[in-house]
Structures are given as C-alpha cells and as structure tokens.
Write a protein that holds these residues in place. Structure first.
Motif, PDB file in Angstrom:
ATOM      1  N   CYS A 149       8.762 -11.159  -6.411  1.00  0.00           N
ATOM      2  CA  CYS A 149       8.559 -11.836  -7.700  1.00  0.00           C
ATOM      3  C   CYS A 149       7.329 -12.729  -7.680  1.00  0.00           C
ATOM      4  N   ALA A 150       7.071 -13.364  -6.543  1.00  0.00           N
ATOM      5  CA  ALA A 150       5.949 -14.305  -6.459  1.00  0.00           C
ATOM      6  C   ALA A 150       4.603 -13.604  -6.560  1.00  0.00           C
ATOM      7  N   CYS A 151       4.528 -12.336  -6.134  1.00  0.00           N
ATOM      8  CA  CYS A 151       3.254 -11.613  -6.182  1.00  0.00           C
ATOM      9  C   CYS A 151       2.993 -10.973  -7.541  1.00  0.00           C
ATOM     10  N   TRP A 152       3.901 -11.176  -8.483  1.00  0.00           N
ATOM     11  CA  TRP A 152       3.790 -10.502  -9.784  1.00  0.00           C
ATOM     12  C   TRP A 152       2.506 -10.862 -10.523  1.00  0.00           C
ATOM     13  N   THR A 153       2.146 -12.132 -10.532  1.00  0.00           N
ATOM     14  CA  THR A 153       0.930 -12.532 -11.251  1.00  0.00           C
ATOM     15  C   THR A 153      -0.318 -11.949 -10.587  1.00  0.00           C
ATOM     16  N   ASN A 154      -0.296 -11.821  -9.271  1.00  0.00           N
ATOM     17  CA  ASN A 154      -1.429 -11.185  -8.586  1.00  0.00           C
ATOM     18  C   ASN A 154      -1.563  -9.720  -8.984  1.00  0.00           C
ATOM     19  N   ARG A 155      -0.434  -9.060  -9.173  1.00  0.00           N
ATOM     20  CA  ARG A 155      -0.477  -7.666  -9.607  1.00  0.00           C
ATOM     21  C   ARG A 155      -1.049  -7.555 -11.017  1.00  0.00           C
ATOM     22  N   LEU A 156      -0.678  -8.492 -11.881  1.00  0.00           N
ATOM     23  CA  LEU A 156      -1.237  -8.489 -13.231  1.00  0.00           C
ATOM     24  C   LEU A 156      -2.742  -8.713 -13.207  1.00  0.00           C
ATOM     25  N   TYR A 157      -3.198  -9.584 -12.317  1.00  0.00           N
ATOM     26  CA  TYR A 157      -4.637  -9.823 -12.190  1.00  0.00           C
ATOM     27  C   TYR A 157      -5.346  -8.548 -11.725  1.00  0.00           C
ATOM     28  N   ARG A 158      -4.769  -7.884 -10.735  1.00  0.00           N
ATOM     29  CA  ARG A 158      -5.353  -6.634 -10.242  1.00  0.00           C
ATOM     30  C   ARG A 158      -5.382  -5.576 -11.345  1.00  0.00           C
ATOM     31  N   LEU A 159      -4.313  -5.519 -12.117  1.00  0.00           N
ATOM     32  CA  LEU A 159      -4.250  -4.559 -13.218  1.00  0.00           C
ATOM     33  C   LEU A 159      -5.370  -4.812 -14.218  1.00  0.00           C
ATOM     34  N   TYR A 160      -5.560  -6.065 -14.564  1.00  0.00           N
ATOM     35  CA  TYR A 160      -6.602  -6.407 -15.545  1.00  0.00           C
ATOM     36  C   TYR A 160      -7.975  -6.054 -15.000  1.00  0.00           C
ATOM     37  N   GLN A 161      -8.204  -6.356 -13.724  1.00  0.00           N
ATOM     38  CA  GLN A 161      -9.498  -6.055 -13.113  1.00  0.00           C
ATOM     39  C   GLN A 161      -9.709  -4.543 -12.965  1.00  0.00           C
ATOM     40  N   ASN A 162      -8.596  -3.799 -12.905  1.00  0.00           N
ATOM     41  CA  ASN A 162      -8.650  -2.361 -12.701  1.00  0.00           C
ATOM     42  C   ASN A 162      -8.574  -1.588 -14.013  1.00  0.00           C
TER      43      ASN A 162
END
Length: 250
Positions: free
Chosen positions: A231-244
């Motif tokens: 759950c804690a890494c969720w925002t990092n995944r969203l950031y990666r998604l946006y950058q990707n």
C-alpha cells in the motif's frame, strides 16, 4: 545449423538471454489517458498520509485444481516415464469446482475473506455480503476518516451499489474515477493475491470445502510488512504511471 549451435551463438557470442513473454492488458489511448487523469487527481487531492487510509478491494476466482507455473515447476528424472512416476504430470478437471472470494487491504492490514460461492455475484449480493464487511473493517482500522476503493465491475458500478457507498462510507472512489483495465494499480493485484496463492498448500485442496479452509489459513499467513509495503508504494506507482504516459506497470 543445429539448434545447439544456434543457442550457443545467441548466448555466448551475442550475449542474449531467453525471456518469457509477459501477459498484460492491452490499453487503448483513451484508457491510458484516463489512467493519467486518475494519477493526477490523486496527486492533486491526496497527501501521502491520505493514501495510506485507502481500503483497497478486489475479487478473485479460485478453483480446486490450484495454480502452478509451467515454466518453473520442474521434476528432475532420468527420462519422461520416470518423471511421470514422480509427480511430473499436472491433471486438471474439465469442470473444476470454483469459487470467488473478496478481500480488502490497507496499510493497517487485511479484512477477513468474504467467500462468494452461492451463484452469480450481482449488486444485491455485493451490497449484502461485501460492502458491510468493508465498512466494518474500514471503520475499525481508521475510524471515520478513510477512503474505499473498488474497480469498475458491474456489481460495483450498479447505481444501488454506488448509492450504498455514498450513504455509508466516509469517502469512496466513484465508478467514473477509477481507471478501467488497471489491475496494476491495486495492491491486491500487484502483490497480495500472489502472496496468498503461494501460501496455499494445494496438496490439501481436493474439494470446495478444503479450498475454502486453505484460503482462510493462507490469508492469515500474509505478513503485515508485505501488506504495508504494497500500500505504501502505491503513490510511487502512480508517479511511474504518469511519467510512463499511462502505460501498464509491471
């Protein structure tokens, strides 16, 4: 040229390695855009500590034949016949018994599994059996300050399910907000279900009753650290998604 020579050239001379094809959803440009819009909405409206108060949820289908990896599950033997005698075959029923389960996950832990094995799971079943469990444990984890997440499955997006959520949850992510075709954005899909499956002793599963027993035991074996980190890494995944540019995340 022999196959062995080709493999030697590919590996030794060219430095190449074989990789299995990875299966992932085919995303349209519109779906990628909606994923980016969702990531931007979260970034605009949620602080990091707010995202740790999201109760994620998902359903998954299981059957009594279990799960195995055809690439990695190997039996060492002198020949095929010897392998077959020592567990080298995996038999699958034509119509295995199946059941669906629901689970909620957040930074503070997991809800109990909800077993949904009584026919079709429509909005009525979802409202009666699932949403009250989500409400109970969301309140237990966070009090009156938390967010409920669900994907766009038909029982979830039904107008009566949406009304129940509006009337009962402190906040929830509405049906038009969560992006379609996005299992890579749910901690259950990108982490927790795999942990549960790996915890199951499939040798003890031979009926729907024993499958349910193993599922309930297995969910209790999932470590708190795995759930929190997922759950804690969720925002990092969203950031990666946006950058990707909204592409699928592995």
């Amino acid at each position: 040229m022999s196959e062995r020579s080709v493999r030697r050239i590919m590996k030794n001379d060219l430095g190449l390695y074989p990789y299995k094809k990875v299966i992932e959803p085919l995303l349209s440009d519109d779906q990628k855009l909606k994923r980016k819009q969702f990531a931007n909405w979260v970034r605009t409206n949620f602080r990091k500590e707010d995202t740790l108060k999201i109760l994620f949820s998902d359903e998954k289908m299981f059957d009594i034949d279990g799960v195995y990896n055809t690439q990695n599950d190997r039996v060492w033997a002198v020949d095929r016949a010897d392998a077959d005698k020592n567990g080298g075959t995996q038999q699958k029923r034509k119509f295995p018994q199946k059941l669906m389960v629901w689970l909620g996950a957040c930074s503070k832990g997991l809800t109990p599994l909800v077993i949904l094995d009584e026919g079709t799971v429509d909005h009525t079943v979802y409202i009666e059996k699932v949403l009250p469990v989500a409400l109970k444990y969301g309140n237990q984890f966070f009090g009156s300050d938390w967010v409920f997440q669900q994907d766009g499955a038909k029982p979830h997006s039904h107008h009566l399910s949406q009304k129940w959520c509006r009337d009962n949850f402190p906040t929830f992510i509405e049906k038009d907000r969560w992006p379609p075709n996005s299992p890579d954005l749910n901690p259950l899909d990108y982490s927790i279900w795999d942990q549960l499956v790996n915890n199951i002793n499939w040798n003890k599963v031979y009926s729907k009753t024993t499958l349910i027993k193993e599922l309930k035991l297995s969910v209790k074996k999932i470590s708190e650290s795995v759930v929190f980190e997922s759950c804690a890494c969720w925002t990092n995944r969203l950031y990666r998604l946006y950058q990707n540019d909204g592409s699928y995340l592995r």
